[in-house]
Scaffold this motif. Structure first.
Motif, PDB file in Angstrom:
ATOM      1  N   GLU A 164      44.688 -23.018  36.568  1.00  0.00           N
ATOM      2  CA  GLU A 164      45.018 -22.125  35.461  1.00  0.00           C
ATOM      3  C   GLU A 164      43.770 -21.696  34.695  1.00  0.00           C
ATOM      4  N   ASP A 193      38.708 -16.031  35.579  1.00  0.00           N
ATOM      5  CA  ASP A 193      38.487 -15.008  36.605  1.00  0.00           C
ATOM      6  C   ASP A 193      38.957 -13.663  36.056  1.00  0.00           C
ATOM      7  N   ARG A 194      40.163 -13.666  35.486  1.00  0.00           N
ATOM      8  CA  ARG A 194      40.691 -12.412  34.908  1.00  0.00           C
ATOM      9  C   ARG A 194      39.876 -11.960  33.697  1.00  0.00           C
ATOM     10  N   ALA A 195      39.412 -12.896  32.918  1.00  0.00           N
ATOM     11  CA  ALA A 195      38.666 -12.549  31.696  1.00  0.00           C
ATOM     12  C   ALA A 195      37.277 -11.983  31.978  1.00  0.00           C
ATOM     13  N   THR A 196      36.702 -12.332  33.109  1.00  0.00           N
ATOM     14  CA  THR A 196      35.334 -11.904  33.405  1.00  0.00           C
ATOM     15  C   THR A 196      35.239 -10.768  34.422  1.00  0.00           C
ATOM     16  N   ARG A 197      36.252 -10.632  35.239  1.00  0.00           N
ATOM     17  CA  ARG A 197      36.208  -9.693  36.372  1.00  0.00           C
ATOM     18  C   ARG A 197      35.902  -8.269  35.914  1.00  0.00           C
ATOM     19  N   ALA A 227      41.779 -19.320  36.957  1.00  0.00           N
ATOM     20  CA  ALA A 227      42.437 -17.994  37.029  1.00  0.00           C
ATOM     21  C   ALA A 227      42.270 -17.225  35.717  1.00  0.00           C
ATOM     22  N   THR A 228      42.382 -17.917  34.613  1.00  0.00           N
ATOM     23  CA  THR A 228      42.243 -17.269  33.299  1.00  0.00           C
ATOM     24  C   THR A 228      40.844 -16.662  33.155  1.00  0.00           C
ATOM     25  N   ALA A 285      31.182 -15.095  40.959  1.00  0.00           N
ATOM     26  CA  ALA A 285      32.608 -15.365  40.735  1.00  0.00           C
ATOM     27  C   ALA A 285      33.008 -16.684  41.387  1.00  0.00           C
ATOM     28  N   ARG A 326      32.516  -7.917  34.155  1.00  0.00           N
ATOM     29  CA  ARG A 326      32.501  -6.835  33.166  1.00  0.00           C
ATOM     30  C   ARG A 326      31.493  -7.168  32.060  1.00  0.00           C
TER      31      ARG A 326
END
Length: 181
Positions: A170, A176-180, A173-174, A73, A134
């Protein structure tokens, strides 16, 4: 090399089609084009060297910054931020690369795509194996991430005052949220 640096700035300033050996020689402080012709078989040879130099610069810059990554990450965020920082800090080089690409002087093929996307795929695969990311198609995600940062030179051409730090935040962050996980 002085000639390659002069070619980069000339291409960035006047465009790929108008960047003649004469203009490059003038920018390099050479009295004639013979020194360019001595080092390069022709225009295409010089253009390939410019592309290789800029891509090498990007790879070195990003690689140095990613060496400190503490996990997948973190590596992904560092990759995005480092790529954006390079683009923001090397606008002449990126503009030259963009000009060459738009003029058809840089043929982007499957081999180039694999070289560009495979390091990202490796980060994403490692993250999935470690449970940090994920399940998703790593090739698709790597391509999406790369295209997001590849678009920055176009944005800077339209808006040179774009806040690249906010852009990097941005995009990071995008994804990070898409892969977490």
């Amino acid at each position: 090399m002085q000639i390659v640096e002069a070619a980069i700035t000339t291409i960035a300033d006047v465009g790929c089609h108008k960047a003649s050996f004469a203009k490059i020689a003038e920018r390099a402080g050479l009295s004639s084009t013979s020194r360019i012709s001595y080092h390069f078989a022709g225009r295409d040879d010089l253009i390939r060297e410019v592309v290789g130099e800029v891509l090498s610069m990007i790879g070195g810059f990003v690689g140095e910054r990613m060496a400190a990554a503490s996990g997948p990450a973190d590596a992904l965020g560092l990759y995005i931020r480092a790529t954006v920082a390079f683009i923001a800090g090397h606008r002449q080089e990126m503009k030259a690369l963009l000009e060459i690409f738009l003029a058809g002087g840089f043929r982007y093929d499957a081999e180039n795509e694999a070289q560009v996307v495979s390091p990202l795929e490796g980060i994403l695969q490692q993250g999935q194996q470690e449970g940090a990311f994920r399940p998703f198609d790593t090739r698709v995600m790597a391509t999406l991430i790369q295209r997001a940062v590849d678009g920055l030179p176009f944005m800077l051409a339209a808006d040179p005052d774009l806040d690249t730090g906010s852009f990097a935040d941005e995009v990071a962050a995008t994804f990070d949220r898409a892969t977490r996980a």
